[in-house]
Design a protein around this motif. Structure first.
Motif, PDB file in Angstrom:
ATOM      1  N   GLY A  43     -10.994  -6.877  -1.578  1.00  0.00           N
ATOM      2  CA  GLY A  43     -11.454  -6.179  -2.768  1.00  0.00           C
ATOM      3  C   GLY A  43     -10.592  -6.575  -3.946  1.00  0.00           C
ATOM      4  N   HIS A  44     -10.505  -5.686  -4.925  1.00  0.00           N
ATOM      5  CA  HIS A  44      -9.733  -5.996  -6.132  1.00  0.00           C
ATOM      6  C   HIS A  44      -8.244  -5.730  -5.959  1.00  0.00           C
TER       7      HIS A  44
ATOM      8  N   GLU B   9      -4.514  -5.226   0.752  1.00  0.00           N
ATOM      9  CA  GLU B   9      -5.402  -5.583   1.860  1.00  0.00           C
ATOM     10  C   GLU B   9      -4.598  -5.935   3.107  1.00  0.00           C
TER      11      GLU B   9
END
Length: 41
Positions: free
Chosen positions: A13-14, A19
């Motif tokens: 994701g952003h 992550e």
């Protein structure tokens, strides 16, 4: 823009550093930085 799936890194994701595969995602980013910011010798 660096498209991570083009470098074999999927499912991010952003929040890249949050992550589970953040180490894998960092490799192409660092490679790009080195290739595009180091002065030519």
């Amino acid at each position: 823009m660096l498209h991570l799936p083009d470098h074999g890194v999927f499912g991010n994701g952003h929040g890249l550093i949050y992550e589970k595969n953040s180490d894998d995602a960092l490799v192409p980013v660092l490679k790009w930085l080195i290739e595009n910011t180091e002065a030519a010798n």
